[in-house]
Design a protein around this motif. Structure first.
Motif, mmCIF file in Angstrom:
data_model
loop_
_atom_site.group_PDB
_atom_site.id
_atom_site.type_symbol
_atom_site.label_atom_id
_atom_site.label_comp_id
_atom_site.label_asym_id
_atom_site.label_seq_id
_atom_site.Cartn_x
_atom_site.Cartn_y
_atom_site.Cartn_z
ATOM 1 N N LYS A 194 -3.398 -5.713 -8.236
ATOM 2 C CA LYS A 194 -4.705 -6.269 -8.553
ATOM 3 C C LYS A 194 -4.634 -7.780 -8.731
ATOM 4 O O LYS A 194 -5.516 -8.523 -8.272
ATOM 5 N N CYS A 195 -3.576 -8.250 -9.388
ATOM 6 C CA CYS A 195 -3.417 -9.703 -9.572
ATOM 7 C C CYS A 195 -3.193 -10.415 -8.245
ATOM 8 O O CYS A 195 -3.733 -11.504 -8.009
ATOM 9 N N LYS A 196 -2.395 -9.816 -7.357
ATOM 10 C CA LYS A 196 -2.136 -10.435 -6.063
ATOM 11 C C LYS A 196 -3.417 -10.551 -5.243
ATOM 12 O O LYS A 196 -3.692 -11.593 -4.628
ATOM 13 N N LEU A 197 -4.206 -9.465 -5.223
ATOM 14 C CA LEU A 197 -5.460 -9.505 -4.479
ATOM 15 C C LEU A 197 -6.448 -10.471 -5.112
ATOM 16 O O LEU A 197 -7.195 -11.164 -4.417
ATOM 17 N N ALA A 244 1.755 1.834 -13.731
ATOM 18 C CA ALA A 244 0.836 0.885 -14.351
ATOM 19 C C ALA A 244 1.209 -0.550 -14.001
ATOM 20 O O ALA A 244 0.341 -1.392 -13.736
ATOM 21 N N GLY A 245 2.500 -0.835 -13.989
ATOM 22 C CA GLY A 245 2.943 -2.196 -13.657
ATOM 23 C C GLY A 245 2.613 -2.580 -12.225
ATOM 24 O O GLY A 245 2.134 -3.688 -11.966
ATOM 25 N N ALA A 266 0.828 -1.205 0.000
ATOM 26 C CA ALA A 266 0.000 0.000 0.000
ATOM 27 C C ALA A 266 0.865 1.258 0.000
ATOM 28 O O ALA A 266 0.546 2.237 -0.684
ATOM 29 N N VAL A 267 1.969 1.257 0.762
ATOM 30 C CA VAL A 267 2.868 2.415 0.799
ATOM 31 C C VAL A 267 3.487 2.661 -0.567
ATOM 32 O O VAL A 267 3.534 3.790 -1.069
ATOM 33 N N LYS A 268 3.969 1.565 -1.196
ATOM 34 C CA LYS A 268 4.557 1.723 -2.524
ATOM 35 C C LYS A 268 3.524 2.197 -3.532
ATOM 36 O O LYS A 268 3.813 2.989 -4.428
#
Length: 338
Positions: free
Chosen positions: A32-35, A25-26, A9-11
């Motif tokens: 999104k993929c991790k979640l 964008a990356g 979240a910080v990054k």
């Protein structure tokens, strides 16, 4: 898992700031993929809430439920909880049958009913969220849910708030200011004048009448449609005629008297859902309004469009369940707090 999520979240916030360089964008796609992968693992593990919150159904493109997204939108803390340990759908269904049998007895064991209702809470929420049954179907399977005590208990389980105490305390807090707002705009709505005249003619039980007038004037003030939320009929009229076409409402039955014009005597007050009286013999309109709000949460019924702002004001201002609201309700809240 918490520290990893916090680091991501910080990054993510840093990359959103202007001048942070390329790579936004990356990182956005990676998070999104991790979640998404995390939710897939929860779904495979049998998490009920994640299984229901599917953006796309398993049917074909013609399936009307394909893009239905079920998620808590009204401040529900326990939207679809997991089953208790060592219980599954079949074992909880047996407990539900025992609960129905207990209600058929002449002398009900209320302690046993409370214990069974608490135990089967997860099964009940799962059925209501996934199957979206009619109110009559819920009455057949869960008759105890329509007991006054259990309406409050169900609301407490869903939102962790005391239904009657929170509602009445907020109503007493805002009723005086609401009536002042009604008086300031009495030239805009003729109905408000009648409400205020009724209130001014009262000589006793002022607090109770103040609560009633505040609730009756709320739909007018927030400019909901002309379809009435608070209905009336005479005790000599057929009830079916008064409830026909009513999805959500409160019906007050008045005594049919041929005497001189005076304040009508209320014989009975009931809650109407899907054209049927679900709960009757309520003491007053504020109590009926509180139980109606609790039933809308317990049965997961969407706020009707014609009364949207009325229930949103109750939800956001009175019950303090949601952090956001519409501009119309926000304006009312600002006026109440001035």
């Amino acid at each position: 898992m918490t520290s990893v999520a916090a680091g991501l979240a910080v990054k993510y916030r840093c990359l959103k700031e202007p001048g942070s360089g390329s790579g936004y964008a990356g990182w956005d796609k990676s998070i999104k993929c991790k979640l998404g992968n995390y939710r897939s693992k929860l779904r495979e593990a049998g998490c009920n809430e994640v299984a229901v919150n599917r953006k796309r159904g398993r049917g074909d493109d013609s399936d009307p439920n394909r893009f239905i997204l079920k998620k808590p939108k009204r401040g529900e803390v326990n939207f679809i909880p997991q089953h208790p340990e060592n219980y599954d759908d079949s074992s909880l269904e047996q407990e539900r049958c025992l609960l129905v049998d207990e209600l058929k007895k002449r002398g009900n064991d209320m302690a046993l009913i409370r214990q069974k209702m608490d135990l089967t809470f997860s099964l009940r929420r799962k059925e209501i969220m996934e199957m979206q049954p009619l109110v009559k179907e819920v009455q057949e399977r869960w008759p105890a849910l329509f007991l006054k005590e259990q309406i409050c208990a169900e609301f407490m389980c869903i939102t962790t708030k005391d239904l009657l105490e929170t509602f009445m305390t907020a109503l007493d807090t805002y009723s005086i200011q609401l009536i002042k707002l009604f008086r300031a705009r009495k030239g805009a709505f003729n109905n408000e004048i009648n409400l205020l005249q009724r209130f001014d003619n009262q000589m006793s039980n002022i607090v109770q009448h103040r609560r009633t007038i505040s609730l009756e004037g709320l739909p007018i003030f927030v400019r909901d449609t002309e379809s009435k939320l608070f209905l009336t009929c005479l005790d000599t009229d057929p009830v079916e005629r008064s409830t026909k076409g009513v999805k959500v409402g409160i019906l007050a039955v008045l005594e049919d008297s041929n005497g001189p014009a005076s304040e009508p005597t209320v014989v009975n007050i009931g809650i109407v859902l899907e054209e049927d009286i679900i709960l009757a013999d309520l003491p007053d309109l504020p109590t009926a309004c509180a139980y109606l709000f609790g039933l809308l949460y317990g049965l997961n019924i969407e706020f009707p469009k014609e009364h949207r702002y009325t229930f949103e004001a109750i939800q956001h201002i009175f019950m303090e369940l949601t952090p956001t609201c519409s501009q119309r309700v926000r304006s009312l809240k600002t006026k109440l707090l001035v």
